[in-house]
Design an enzyme around this catalytic site. Structure first.
Site, short mmCIF file in Angstrom:
data_model
loop_
_atom_site.label_atom_id
_atom_site.label_comp_id
_atom_site.label_asym_id
_atom_site.label_seq_id
_atom_site.Cartn_x
_atom_site.Cartn_y
_atom_site.Cartn_z
N SER A 199 38.26 40.43 45.18
CA SER A 199 37.66 41.74 44.99
C SER A 199 38.48 42.55 43.97
CB SER A 199 37.53 42.45 46.34
OG SER A 199 36.71 43.59 46.24
N GLU A 324 26.86 38.79 48.02
CA GLU A 324 27.92 39.78 47.85
C GLU A 324 27.55 41.14 48.42
OE1 GLU A 324 30.91 39.56 46.78
OE2 GLU A 324 31.08 37.76 45.54
N HIS A 417 30.73 39.30 50.83
CA HIS A 417 31.98 39.70 50.19
C HIS A 417 33.15 39.65 51.16
CE1 HIS A 417 34.02 41.68 46.82
NE2 HIS A 417 34.65 42.43 47.70
#
Length: 507
Positions: A199, A324, A417
């Site tokens: 990330s 995501e 994610h």
């Protein structure tokens, strides 16, 4: 085992002074080592300065404080008693318990958290498993976050109180310089450093590939879900700085004093309002806490640097999750995952591409397709832009992580994610990891994680993630899919990829 044997090699002489670690299971660990001076008082909002030397042995048995931030439920390990301080610039080293006769590969991890949260101390990113399994050295660090690390206040500098930009990235560079100076003393090879992150950590690593000051400090990059388009012009970041001061109720004339003297908690709260509420609605898909293309430290936008070949030409692995956007839509509503935000995003960026893109998401504007589009806009599409460009200059590999344990599928999250973190670290025994396995799939999940972690380790040791994983190119676009059974796909989601062609976002 004797005490002498257990304590062998625990005191290490660094370039600044001696540090003493401890044995933890199958590893030796040194934590909380200062790599820069505390960025407080006159050093607040200034570039990091190398830590002053010390003579007494430093106790390096515990992590340093977290950077100031708001506690978020997505961050495992954070609570009301979590130690936080502006004096947070510390680095950690984990080595195998038995020293090696030969220098070991070094993996340096940058934690995520949207540039406003997170810490190297989170149990989900414990590197002891990587170290023990791979016979490598693992390094992690804390760096400045939020307004103190990723906002641009240069417009409010005064002769007596100058401010600088890209401070969180500069902290990371300072930590990598520390690695080059010191890692050999811990048994590591300074000529074989792999930078990896997830990330915001992956976005940082990708951006550092475009930072001249970071050239030569690492030799490979393994990036999990970077937001490659998240870097902005000074004009845009100055606008956000002005809005930030407005939240604080501070005018331009009092900005230097306020930024210098207000408590960190006040800056954290204002930055949270700006990045969590105001900007996601006003400029969907943009992030107000982010690198700034300042022309010096970061000369050009990362996507432009990759396109023209000026990014570091090193081996690169880059991938994203299958879904995501679902995590953000459910728990951290900052992406363009609604019809209203998506329509506004295109109106502000590329209105001419809107019809072609949304047509590629059959069923839009239904919620499922809107969430997919928002995740692709921030993570998948710009990641492909990087791979397409970089593969022309250096070895590149692409993956997509599709595996989701049963609990994640039943919750409607899928492979979203951050769910690759316990896979790559082998931390399914942590609190967050256990939640993912609450409904079973333990053996399958462990097997997928082992294969993913093994790819990282092979990459760190040899410069390639494995013999059954072909390089990415712009003809076949071969992509490794990590799932219950791994596979290679040619140009996955090609219709969507073509629809996004030419989209530049908020540059």
């Amino acid at each position: 085992m004797s005490t002498a044997t257990a304590e062998a090699g625990l005191t290490v002489q660094t370039s600044e002074g001696p540090v003493r670690g401890r044995v933890l299971g199958d590893t030796r660990s040194w934590r909380g080592i200062p790599y820069a001076e505390p960025p407080v008082a006159e050093l607040r909002l200034r570039l990091p300065r190398r830590a002053r030397p010390w003579s007494d042995v430093l106790d390096a048995s515990g992590f340093g404080p977290w950077a100031p931030q708001r506690i978020h439920r997505l961050l495992p390990g954070a609570g009301p008693r979590t130690p936080m301080s502006e004096d947070c610039l510390t680095i950690n080293v984990t080595a195998p318990k038995t020293p090696s006769a030969d220098p070991l590969p070094v993996l340096v991890f940058l934690h995520g958290g949207a540039f406003e949260a997170g810490s190297a101390a989170m149990d989900l990113v414990d590197g002891s498993g990587i170290t023990a399994m791979g016979n490598v050295l693992f390094v992690s660090m804390n760096y400045r976050l939020g307004a103190l690390g990723f906002m641009d206040f240069r417009a409010y500098s005064t002769p007596d109180r100058p401010f600088e930009a890209n401070l969180g990235l500069a902290d990371q560079v300072a930590a990598l310089e520390w690695v080059q100076r010191n890692i050999a003393a811990f048994g590591g090879d300074p000529g074989n450093v792999t930078l990896f992150g997830q990330s915001a950590g992956a976005t940082s690593a990708l951006t550092l590939m475009c930072v001249p000051a970071a050239a030569g400090l690492f030799h490979r990059a393994f990036l999990q879900s970077p937001a490659a388009g998240v870097a902005y012009s000074p004009e845009r970041t100055e606008q956000w700085a002005a809005e930030f001061l407005g939240i604080l109720g501070v005018g331009a004339g009092g900005a230097a004093e306020a930024l210098s003297e207000l408590p960190a908690a006040a800056l954290v709260e204002a930055a949270g309002q700006l990045s969590g509420k105001i900007v996601p609605e006003a400029q969907p898909g943009a992030r107000s806490l982010a690198p700034v293309v300042d022309g010096t430290f970061l000369p050009v936008h990362p996507l432009d640097a990759f396109a023209d070949g000026s990014a570091q030409r090193i081996p690169l692995v880059l991938g994203t999750m299958e879904s995501e956007g679902t995590l953000f839509d459910r728990f951290h509503d900052v992406l363009p995952t609604s019809e209203a935000r998506i329509e506004k995003m295109f109106a502000l960026t590329e209105p001419g591409l809107r019809d072609g893109v949304v047509a590629a998401y059959k069923g839009y504007p239904h919620k499922k397709q809107a969430v997919e589009l928002g995740g692709d806009a921030v993570f998948w599409h710009p990641g492909l832009q990087v791979l397409q460009a970089h593969s022309e200059y250096a070895p590149a590999w692409c993956y997509r992580f599709d595996y989701a344990p049963r609990a994640a599928r039943l919750a409607g999250l899928g492979a979203t994610h951050g769910f690759d973190l316990p896979a790559v670290f082998g931390t399914y025994g942590s609190g967050a990891g256990r939640a993912l396995l609450g409904l079973g799939n333990r053996r399958t999940t462990a097997n997928v994680g082992h294969r993913f972690q093994s790819a990282l380790l092979r990459f760190a040791k040899s410069g390639a993630p494995g013999p059954m994983w072909p390089k990415y190119d712009t003809v076949s676009r071969r992509t490794k899919i990590f799932d219950r059974y791994d596979r290679i796909e040619l140009d996955p989601r090609s219709a969507r990829r073509k629809a996004w062609n030419g989209y530049r976002g908020y540059r």
